[in-house]
Design a protein around this motif. Structure first.
Motif, PDB file in Angstrom:
ATOM      1  N   LEU A   1      75.508   7.430 112.208  1.00 33.94           N
ATOM      2  CA  LEU A   1      75.296   7.522 113.646  1.00 33.94           C
ATOM      3  C   LEU A   1      73.811   7.610 113.977  1.00 33.94           C
ATOM      4  O   LEU A   1      73.018   8.156 113.206  1.00 33.94           O
ATOM      5  CB  LEU A   1      76.008   8.748 114.229  1.00 33.94           C
ATOM      6  N   ARG A   2      73.443   7.089 115.151  1.00 31.74           N
ATOM      7  CA  ARG A   2      72.086   7.247 115.660  1.00 31.74           C
ATOM      8  C   ARG A   2      71.921   8.667 116.169  1.00 31.74           C
ATOM      9  O   ARG A   2      72.681   9.126 117.025  1.00 31.74           O
ATOM     10  CB  ARG A   2      71.822   6.256 116.785  1.00 31.74           C
ATOM     11  N   LEU A   3      70.914   9.352 115.665  1.00 30.58           N
ATOM     12  CA  LEU A   3      70.755  10.759 115.989  1.00 30.58           C
ATOM     13  C   LEU A   3      70.337  10.975 117.439  1.00 30.58           C
ATOM     14  O   LEU A   3      70.778  11.936 118.095  1.00 30.58           O
ATOM     15  CB  LEU A   3      69.727  11.379 115.039  1.00 30.58           C
ATOM     16  N   ASP A   4      69.512  10.079 117.997  1.00 31.19           N
ATOM     17  CA  ASP A   4      69.096  10.268 119.384  1.00 31.19           C
ATOM     18  C   ASP A   4      70.280  10.187 120.336  1.00 31.19           C
ATOM     19  O   ASP A   4      70.407  10.986 121.275  1.00 31.19           O
ATOM     20  CB  ASP A   4      68.015   9.250 119.766  1.00 31.19           C
ATOM     21  N   ARG A   5      71.181   9.252 120.078  1.00 33.02           N
ATOM     22  CA  ARG A   5      72.337   9.098 120.962  1.00 33.02           C
ATOM     23  C   ARG A   5      73.318  10.259 120.770  1.00 33.02           C
ATOM     24  O   ARG A   5      73.912  10.750 121.735  1.00 33.02           O
ATOM     25  CB  ARG A   5      73.016   7.761 120.707  1.00 33.02           C
ATOM     26  N   LEU A   6      73.490  10.686 119.519  1.00 35.51           N
ATOM     27  CA  LEU A   6      74.407  11.791 119.265  1.00 35.51           C
ATOM     28  C   LEU A   6      73.931  13.063 119.972  1.00 35.51           C
ATOM     29  O   LEU A   6      74.709  13.762 120.631  1.00 35.51           O
ATOM     30  CB  LEU A   6      74.524  12.024 117.759  1.00 35.51           C
ATOM     31  N   ARG A   7      72.634  13.349 119.868  1.00 37.58           N
ATOM     32  CA  ARG A   7      72.119  14.555 120.507  1.00 37.58           C
ATOM     33  C   ARG A   7      72.087  14.426 122.021  1.00 37.58           C
ATOM     34  O   ARG A   7      72.195  15.428 122.739  1.00 37.58           O
ATOM     35  CB  ARG A   7      70.737  14.877 119.945  1.00 37.58           C
ATOM     36  N   ALA A   8      71.965  13.207 122.519  1.00 35.66           N
ATOM     37  CA  ALA A   8      71.983  13.004 123.972  1.00 35.66           C
ATOM     38  C   ALA A   8      73.344  13.328 124.578  1.00 35.66           C
ATOM     39  O   ALA A   8      73.444  13.574 125.789  1.00 35.66           O
ATOM     40  CB  ALA A   8      71.591  11.563 124.299  1.00 35.66           C
TER      41      ALA A   8
ATOM     42  N   HIS B   1      77.166  18.828 112.702  1.00 41.57           N
ATOM     43  CA  HIS B   1      76.124  18.317 111.825  1.00 41.57           C
ATOM     44  C   HIS B   1      74.964  17.719 112.616  1.00 41.57           C
ATOM     45  O   HIS B   1      73.801  17.870 112.241  1.00 41.57           O
ATOM     46  CB  HIS B   1      76.714  17.274 110.876  1.00 41.57           C
ATOM     47  N   GLY B   2      75.296  17.036 113.705  1.00 48.05           N
ATOM     48  CA  GLY B   2      74.244  16.384 114.467  1.00 48.05           C
ATOM     49  C   GLY B   2      73.424  17.325 115.319  1.00 48.05           C
ATOM     50  O   GLY B   2      72.209  17.143 115.485  1.00 48.05           O
ATOM     51  N   LEU B   3      74.053  18.343 115.885  1.00 49.85           N
ATOM     52  CA  LEU B   3      73.365  19.227 116.824  1.00 49.85           C
ATOM     53  C   LEU B   3      72.540  20.304 116.129  1.00 49.85           C
ATOM     54  O   LEU B   3      71.573  20.814 116.694  1.00 49.85           O
ATOM     55  CB  LEU B   3      74.385  19.868 117.768  1.00 49.85           C
ATOM     56  N   VAL B   4      72.928  20.696 114.921  1.00 50.18           N
ATOM     57  CA  VAL B   4      72.149  21.691 114.178  1.00 50.18           C
ATOM     58  C   VAL B   4      70.825  21.061 113.755  1.00 50.18           C
ATOM     59  O   VAL B   4      70.793  19.973 113.174  1.00 50.18           O
ATOM     60  CB  VAL B   4      72.940  22.195 112.949  1.00 50.18           C
ATOM     61  N   ASP B   5      69.737  21.758 114.079  1.00 45.98           N
ATOM     62  CA  ASP B   5      68.397  21.230 113.805  1.00 45.98           C
ATOM     63  C   ASP B   5      68.009  21.501 112.350  1.00 45.98           C
ATOM     64  O   ASP B   5      67.241  22.406 112.034  1.00 45.98           O
ATOM     65  CB  ASP B   5      67.385  21.881 114.759  1.00 45.98           C
ATOM     66  N   ALA B   6      68.584  20.722 111.467  1.00 51.21           N
ATOM     67  CA  ALA B   6      68.282  20.796 110.035  1.00 51.21           C
ATOM     68  C   ALA B   6      68.564  19.440 109.434  1.00 51.21           C
ATOM     69  O   ALA B   6      69.486  18.727 109.866  1.00 51.21           O
ATOM     70  CB  ALA B   6      69.112  21.873 109.352  1.00 51.21           C
ATOM     71  N   ALA B   7      67.772  19.085 108.434  1.00 50.72           N
ATOM     72  CA  ALA B   7      67.923  17.754 107.842  1.00 50.72           C
ATOM     73  C   ALA B   7      69.217  17.618 107.053  1.00 50.72           C
ATOM     74  O   ALA B   7      69.764  16.517 106.924  1.00 50.72           O
ATOM     75  CB  ALA B   7      66.729  17.447 106.939  1.00 50.72           C
ATOM     76  N   HIS B   8      69.716  18.740 106.531  1.00 48.40           N
ATOM     77  CA  HIS B   8      70.919  18.707 105.710  1.00 48.40           C
ATOM     78  C   HIS B   8      71.824  19.855 106.124  1.00 48.40           C
ATOM     79  O   HIS B   8      71.366  20.987 106.328  1.00 48.40           O
ATOM     80  CB  HIS B   8      70.569  18.822 104.225  1.00 48.40           C
ATOM     81  N   VAL B   9      73.130  19.575 106.252  1.00 48.89           N
ATOM     82  CA  VAL B   9      74.105  20.578 106.682  1.00 48.89           C
ATOM     83  C   VAL B   9      75.354  20.448 105.825  1.00 48.89           C
ATOM     84  O   VAL B   9      75.813  19.334 105.550  1.00 48.89           O
ATOM     85  CB  VAL B   9      74.476  20.404 108.181  1.00 48.89           C
ATOM     86  N   ASP B  10      75.892  21.600 105.399  1.00 45.10           N
ATOM     87  CA  ASP B  10      77.172  21.654 104.675  1.00 45.10           C
ATOM     88  C   ASP B  10      78.150  22.497 105.478  1.00 45.10           C
ATOM     89  O   ASP B  10      77.795  23.575 105.975  1.00 45.10           O
ATOM     90  CB  ASP B  10      77.007  22.327 103.301  1.00 45.10           C
ATOM     91  N   HIS B  11      79.368  22.023 105.581  1.00 45.22           N
ATOM     92  CA  HIS B  11      80.462  22.838 106.134  1.00 45.22           C
ATOM     93  C   HIS B  11      81.559  22.855 105.081  1.00 45.22           C
ATOM     94  O   HIS B  11      82.097  21.803 104.709  1.00 45.22           O
ATOM     95  CB  HIS B  11      80.987  22.251 107.444  1.00 45.22           C
TER      96      HIS B  11
END
Length: 682
Positions: A67-74, A111-121
């Motif tokens: 996914l494009r991160l700018d669009r996801l966060r928008a 995953h997209g909204l958390v401000d970190a380059a890598h995320v695990d759930h």
């Protein structure tokens, strides 16, 4: 330099390889990075995240959503609020980069909204134990200090993603969080830091439970609930499974799986297991596969079998009524229809756990998830008390439209899905071809043969494409002339898959002798294998089918020689005629149980045949005065169609009889002989 995708896959595989970290097909991981936009050529911020339904341990690049991160966060700017958060899932399609890869899961926003380059759930047992403890917030502070933050229960979705993003922003020292009732989330600036954070949370929780937990969180051992000795336990399981499988298949056919691991047997032996089982599981990944709670037998392990079966029927009726009431309590006009009221998990103290699903893998995974739930309950009770999420919340997830949409995306079941087939003489020739065909059509297959190595080879070939070989096929050593071996093989089939639905009596051999050369031993051997052997196999499997009350199929691989008189073939032809009449007799006897009995009459199948390779081919070639290597061609030329019969043609006839289109046919013999006029049925 390692790319974000390479780092993500390596981390996912490492985390997913250890069941302490997460369950099969549970949790998700992500990485953020940049790639060139193929249209503009400019660098574009992207996120790669495990797609819906994938497994971390076996994740491939094709299993990632992109996914494009700018669009996801928008999307946060157009978020309509928690009451309409489900609408955001459709919006993920508008954030896809290119074709977008796999379908995004509901956790994509996190995953997209958390401000970190890598995320695990992840869904580690130790982490969920803290998440489901009655005093989970205090335990989280006590165990982790300010490195891990408690997040109250919220259904997975866009709002949970916003909540966790706010936790990350407001707690700069935190490496992750405990999600109430659910699991854990960790983050990091690098893939290694993220993985280290996940493991720190999991291992710290494990160590704290081990050091500070009560030694007997499930209470004292109850008299009469102790595990039965191994052989007695397995015998009782094999006796009960067909009945239980039939009950669990009231709404839809199910495959079964049996688990008697120490943690299951210990849980069922303890005083607190009825209370805890009634509370149900908590993590959404758990109860979506195990249902909100299991069916639990409330009799001693060594109670008389008749009493146990009667009680199981009563408990099943009560379970269905309770589940229907649960549905009615929480269903709204928009809820999907009730999917089925049968249990997915049945617990029998002293014996173990029976789990059920649409196929073997689903049944096995359901059992694995309930073992996870037992571990969670043990940890929560060791430190505090187990307090899963509310039943109303479980219903919201179980009957979530997004879960319903996931079910709609699943492929249609194959014709023999949820059916268990046992094929005798399955190690070669017609038997091997039949086993492969039935498996290809969706059946779980038990490959039975006196040659154990040959059976193992066929089963392994069938299982090569399955998640585990045993999910598709197992091999059993069985000499059909031995009552004991037949009974033992059927027990193995029941313990592996829950029962038997489709039997192919294929084991056979032949000795080409004239009347005067045929010895009594020749006669006895051929009748023992084909006439007596088919009787023994049909008798043992019919018992299982009757207990299941699900109907079934028995197919005899007879022969055109059952009706065609040829030279030097007395013992073989007579044994095949015996088999042919067994078809008629059993069709008449078993029809009342919904069990159909049919036969297939092949002509000589030369290629791939164990019988022909063992000397029968040479003898028949000598009788007919042809070269052995031309025997198949000789047989073909005497037929109306002039075509050789191969093992696959016989297998196709078996499938035609059992695949559903001939559901009103029983007592039939189907010739597969390319047209031998002398063998026409009259």
């Amino acid at each position: 330099m390692t790319s974000p995708v390479e780092a993500l896959l390596r981390r996912s595989h490492a985390l997913g390889a250890d069941p302490r970290n997460t369950n099969y097909a549970g949790g998700n991981t992500s990485a953020k990075g940049t790639a060139a936009d193929p249209v503009t050529g400019s660098e574009t911020e992207l996120m790669w995240v495990k797609g819906s339904g994938g497994d971390l341990g076996t994740l491939s690049e094709a299993g990632l959503a992109v996914l494009r991160l700018d669009r996801l966060r928008a999307l946060a700017g157009v978020y309509p609020g928690v009451e309409r958060e489900d609408e955001m899932v459709a919006a993920f399609d508008h954030c896809a980069f290119g074709r977008g890869g796999a379908a995004p899961s509901i956790d994509t926003a996190m995953h997209g909204l958390v401000d970190a380059a890598h995320v695990d759930h992840l869904h580690p047992d130790a982490g969920i134990a803290i998440a489901t403890a009655a005093d989970g917030p205090e335990l989280t502070r006590r165990i982790f200090g300010d490195r891990v933050v408690w997040v109250p229960w919220r259904r997975p979705g866009f709002q949970l993603g916003l909540d966790i993003a706010a936790v990350k922003a407001g707690n700069p020292r935190a490496i992750g969080c405990i999600l109430g009732g659910h699991g854990i989330t960790a983050w990091g600036d690098t893939s290694a830091a993220c993985e280290a954070g996940s493991l720190e949370i999991i291992r710290t929780a494990e160590a704290y439970i081990a050091e500070h937990g009560r030694p007997d969180p499930f209470g004292a051992v109850l008299p009469g609930r102790e595990p039965l000795p191994g052989p007695a336990r397995h015998a009782r399981a094999a006796a009960l499974l067909p009945l239980v499988r039939g009950l669990a298949s009231t709404d839809a056919p199910q495959v079964g799986h049996y688990t008697d691991t120490p943690e299951v047997l210990d849980f069922l032996a303890r005083a607190e297991h009825p209370r805890l089982a009634a509370l149900g599981t908590s993590c959404p990944d758990h109860f979506l596969r195990t249902k909100v709670r299991p069916l639990v037998l409330d009799l001693p392990a060594d109670a008389p079998l008749e009493a146990v079966t009667a009680r199981l029927r009563e408990l099943h009726a009560a379970y269905r009524a309770d589940y229907a009431a649960y549905y009615e309590r929480y269903a709204t006009p928009e809820s999907p229809p009730m999917r089925g009221a049968d249990p997915a998990i049945v617990l029998v103290p002293g014996v173990g756990m029976f789990s059920f699903g649409r196929d073997k893998q689903t049944a096995r995974v359901a059992g694995e998830f309930y073992v996870n739930a037992i571990n969670v309950m043990r940890g929560a009770e060791a430190l505090s008390s187990y307090a899963p999420i509310e039943e109303s919340e479980k219903f919201r997830i179980e009957y979530w439209e997004l879960e319903e949409a996931k079910l709609r995306r699943m492929p249609a079941p194959r014709p023999l899905a949820a059916r268990v087939a046992l094929v005798t003489g399955g190690g070669s020739g017609i038997g091997a071809a039949t086993a492969r065909r039935l498996a290809a059509e969706g059946a779980c297959v038990v490959v039975a043969d006196r040659d154990a190595a040959a059976a193992e080879k066929v089963a392994a070939g069938i299982g090569a494409k399955a998640h585990r070989t045993g999910d598709a096929a197992i091999a059993v050593e069985m000499d059909v002339t031995s009552e004991e071996q037949v009974a033992a093989a059927v027990r193995q089939a029941v313990l592996a898959f829950g029962g038997v639905d489709l039997v192919v009596n294929n084991a056979g051999l032949s000795l080409s002798r004239s009347l005067l050369e045929t010895t009594a031993a020749d006669w006895d051997l051929q009748h023992d294998v084909m006439a007596r052997g088919s009787f023994l196999v049909s008798r043992e499997t019919a018992r299982v089918m009757i207990d299941q009350a699900m109907g079934g199929d028995i197919v005899y691989i007879s022969s055109k020689n059952a009706v065609f008189a040829g030279p030097d073939n007395l013992a073989y032809g007579a044994a095949k005629a015996d088999q042919a009449h067994q078809v008629r007799l059993l069709a008449a006897e078993l029809g009342g149980h919904g069990i159909r009995v049919n036969g297939v009459n092949p002509d000589g199948v030369v290629r791939g045949s164990g019988i022909f390779a063992s000397g029968w081919g040479a003898n028949r070639a000598a009788v007919y005065g042809v070269e052995e290597e031309r025997l198949g061609e000789f047989y073909a030329q005497r037929t109306l169609l002039k075509r050789e019969v191969l093992p696959e043609h016989v297998a196709a006839a078996v499938f035609a009889l059992t695949g559903g289109d001939l559901g009103r046919t029983t007592g039939l013999h189907v010739p597969v002989d390319s047209g031998v006029a002398a063998a026409f049925l009259r």
